[in-house]
Design a protein around this motif. Structure first.
Motif: not given
Length: 166
Positions: A128, A131-132, A134-139, A142
């Motif tokens: 988890q 995943q968080e 990775q999500n923050q990295s993608q954010k 962007r």
């Protein structure tokens, strides 16, 4: 000497001796009570007593042999009983050892199960977190991409006016 009850008369010698004593009243027909001397009667009684004594000794010997056989059998039974008790003790110890091994194995299994569950939970938590992240990295990626156009513009301005921004 003998009672009227028939005890211990299974031995043929005793039965024969009993008959001899009972038949003393029936002396052989060629001997008449009137003509027989007391010494002859005494000899006849002594012979009967000797025969009875021999029968009695034979029966005593037979009982002694039977008693020895029974004592040997009893000793064998006692020895076998001791063996059975020793085997029972060993078997009980074997069962206790197996029970202890089973309990230790169950305890180890429970501990390993608990450890595995905690590791699985830790893995899930780390997934988890990954995943968080990775999500923050993608954010952030962007956002960097969105701000990249401003950086490119600023670099273009700096290149076009190098004298001003040095």
């Amino acid at each position: 000497f003998f009672s009227s009850r028939r005890r211990h008369t299974r031995c043929s010698g005793v039965s024969w001796a009993r008959r001899c004593v009972q038949e003393t009243g029936n002396m052989p027909s060629h001997i008449q009570f009137d003509t027989v001397s007391p010494a002859t009667k005494l000899l006849h009684k002594r012979r009967l007593m000797y025969e009875v004594q021999e029968a009695f000794e034979a029966q005593k010997e037979q009982y002694k042999k039977q008693e020895d056989v029974f004592k040997n059998q009893e000793a064998q039974i006692r020895a076998r009983d001791l063996q059975v008790q020793e085997e029972l003790i060993r078997f009980c110890k074997y069962l206790q050892d197996n029970d202890n091994k089973k309990n230790r194995a169950e305890k180890r299994f429970q501990e390993e199960k608990k450890t595995r569950e905690s590791k699985e939970q830790e893995i899930n938590e780390l997934r988890q977190q990954l995943q968080e992240m990775q999500n923050q990295s993608q954010k952030f990626e962007r956002k960097v991409q969105a701000l990249k156009k401003y950086e490119d513009y600023l670099e273009l301005v700096i290149r076009s006016n190098p004298d001003e921004y040095q």
